[in-house]
Structure formats: structure tokens, C-alpha cells
Design a protein around this motif. Structure first.
Motif, short mmCIF file in Angstrom:
data_model
loop_
_atom_site.label_atom_id
_atom_site.label_comp_id
_atom_site.label_asym_id
_atom_site.label_seq_id
_atom_site.Cartn_x
_atom_site.Cartn_y
_atom_site.Cartn_z
N ASP A 8 0.82 -1.22 0.00
CA ASP A 8 0.00 0.00 0.00
C ASP A 8 0.86 1.27 0.00
O ASP A 8 0.36 2.36 0.24
N GLY A 9 2.16 1.13 -0.30
CA GLY A 9 3.03 2.28 -0.43
C GLY A 9 3.65 2.80 0.84
O GLY A 9 4.34 3.81 0.85
N ARG A 10 3.42 2.11 1.95
CA ARG A 10 3.98 2.55 3.24
C ARG A 10 5.44 2.09 3.36
O ARG A 10 5.86 1.15 2.70
N ASN A 11 6.16 2.76 4.23
CA ASN A 11 7.57 2.44 4.48
C ASN A 11 7.75 1.35 5.54
O ASN A 11 8.89 1.05 5.90
N ASN A 12 6.67 0.80 6.05
CA ASN A 12 6.78 -0.28 7.03
C ASN A 12 5.51 -1.12 7.01
O ASN A 12 4.47 -0.69 6.51
N LEU A 13 5.60 -2.32 7.56
CA LEU A 13 4.46 -3.21 7.70
C LEU A 13 3.78 -3.09 9.05
O LEU A 13 2.65 -3.51 9.22
N CYS A 14 4.49 -2.54 10.01
CA CYS A 14 4.05 -2.64 11.39
C CYS A 14 3.30 -1.42 11.93
O CYS A 14 2.68 -1.52 12.98
N GLY A 15 3.34 -0.30 11.27
CA GLY A 15 2.74 0.92 11.81
C GLY A 15 1.26 0.79 12.14
O GLY A 15 0.81 1.18 13.22
N LYS A 16 0.50 0.21 11.20
CA LYS A 16 -0.94 0.03 11.44
C LYS A 16 -1.18 -0.88 12.63
O LYS A 16 -2.08 -0.65 13.44
N ASN A 17 -0.36 -1.93 12.75
CA ASN A 17 -0.52 -2.88 13.85
C ASN A 17 -0.15 -2.26 15.19
O ASN A 17 -0.82 -2.51 16.19
N ILE A 18 0.90 -1.46 15.20
CA ILE A 18 1.28 -0.78 16.44
C ILE A 18 0.14 0.12 16.91
O ILE A 18 -0.22 0.11 18.09
N LYS A 19 -0.44 0.86 16.00
CA LYS A 19 -1.55 1.75 16.35
C LYS A 19 -2.74 0.95 16.89
O LYS A 19 -3.32 1.29 17.93
N LYS A 20 -3.07 -0.13 16.20
CA LYS A 20 -4.21 -0.95 16.61
C LYS A 20 -3.98 -1.53 18.01
O LYS A 20 -4.87 -1.47 18.87
N ILE A 21 -2.80 -2.07 18.24
CA ILE A 21 -2.48 -2.66 19.55
C ILE A 21 -2.49 -1.58 20.63
O ILE A 21 -3.06 -1.76 21.70
N ARG A 22 -1.87 -0.44 20.33
CA ARG A 22 -1.79 0.67 21.29
C ARG A 22 -3.18 1.13 21.72
O ARG A 22 -3.42 1.40 22.89
N LEU A 23 -4.11 1.20 20.77
CA LEU A 23 -5.45 1.68 21.08
C LEU A 23 -6.34 0.61 21.71
O LEU A 23 -7.33 0.94 22.36
N ASN A 24 -5.97 -0.66 21.55
CA ASN A 24 -6.76 -1.75 22.13
C ASN A 24 -6.32 -2.15 23.53
O ASN A 24 -6.96 -2.99 24.17
N ILE A 25 -5.24 -1.58 24.01
CA ILE A 25 -4.81 -1.82 25.39
C ILE A 25 -5.81 -1.14 26.31
O ILE A 25 -6.37 -0.10 25.99
N ASP A 26 -6.03 -1.74 27.48
CA ASP A 26 -6.98 -1.16 28.43
C ASP A 26 -6.23 -0.64 29.65
O ASP A 26 -5.68 -1.45 30.40
N PRO A 27 -6.16 0.66 29.86
CA PRO A 27 -6.70 1.73 29.03
C PRO A 27 -5.78 1.99 27.84
O PRO A 27 -4.58 1.69 27.89
N PRO A 28 -6.32 2.54 26.74
CA PRO A 28 -5.51 2.81 25.54
C PRO A 28 -4.34 3.74 25.86
O PRO A 28 -4.42 4.60 26.72
N LEU A 29 -3.23 3.51 25.15
CA LEU A 29 -2.05 4.36 25.31
C LEU A 29 -2.07 5.45 24.24
O LEU A 29 -2.29 5.14 23.07
N SER A 30 -1.79 6.67 24.62
CA SER A 30 -1.58 7.73 23.63
C SER A 30 -0.19 7.53 23.03
O SER A 30 0.65 6.81 23.59
N GLN A 31 0.06 8.17 21.91
CA GLN A 31 1.39 8.11 21.33
C GLN A 31 2.42 8.68 22.30
O GLN A 31 3.51 8.14 22.45
N ARG A 32 2.05 9.73 23.00
CA ARG A 32 2.95 10.36 23.96
C ARG A 32 3.27 9.40 25.11
O ARG A 32 4.42 9.27 25.54
#
Length: 87
Positions: A8-32
Motif C-alpha cells: 500500500d506504499g507505506r515504508n513499514n508493515l508494522c505501523g498500522k498494527n502498532i496503532k491498533k495494539i496501542r489503542l486496544n490496550i486497556d486503558p488505551p495508550l496515547s502516542q505520547r
């Protein structure tokens, strides 16, 4: 110059997965908060780097993949393939 990119033209395979995992943690983690957690672990990443990784703008090293897996409490496979099951 030729650069490797995901289908899909991205520079990595893992970015979408990192975001999904980060937001599915309870409580969700912000990027910060994720950046802070990784900094405490000794990795020099800030929330801007995490944003660029999650949007596919930045390449990710194997060392960073290991750090994300540890910080998020998942396997490498969950980071790369979005699957956290052993086969």
C-alpha cells in the motif's frame, strides 16, 4: 533510487498494527504515553516518531520492533503481521 515499500506504499508493515495494539490496550495508550514508556526502557523515540511510524512515513528497525513488542506486551508477530498467536 529504488526503495522497498509495502503493497500500500507505506515504508513499514508494522505501523498500522502498532496503532491498533496501542489503542486496544486497556486503558488505551496515547502516542505520547507509549513514547514515554519506551524512553524509560532506554529507547530514544518521541511521539512524533511514533506518529510517523504509525502513518507509514518512517522505516522501522528490528531493534525498534523488539522495543515496541516489549512495551506493548505482545509478540514480534503481532507487531509485524497483526497476529499474536503461535502456530
Amino acid at each position: 533510487m529504488f526503495k522497498l515499500k509495502s503493497s500500500d506504499g507505506r515504508n513499514n508493515l508494522c505501523g498500522k498494527n502498532i496503532k491498533k495494539i496501542r489503542l486496544n490496550i486497556d486503558p488505551p495508550l496515547s502516542q505520547r504515553k507509549l513514547a514515554h514508556k519506551m524512553q524509560v526502557m532506554g529507547y530514544d523515540l518521541d511521539n512524533h516518531v511514533i506518529r510517523r511510524i504509525e502513518t507509514g512515513e518512517r522505516f522501522v528497525t528490528d531493534i525498534e520492533i523488539k522495543a515496541f513488542a516489549e512495551a506493548l506486551g505482545v509478540s514480534y508477530r503481532a507487531i509485524i503481521d497483526g497476529i499474536d498467536k503461535q502456530n
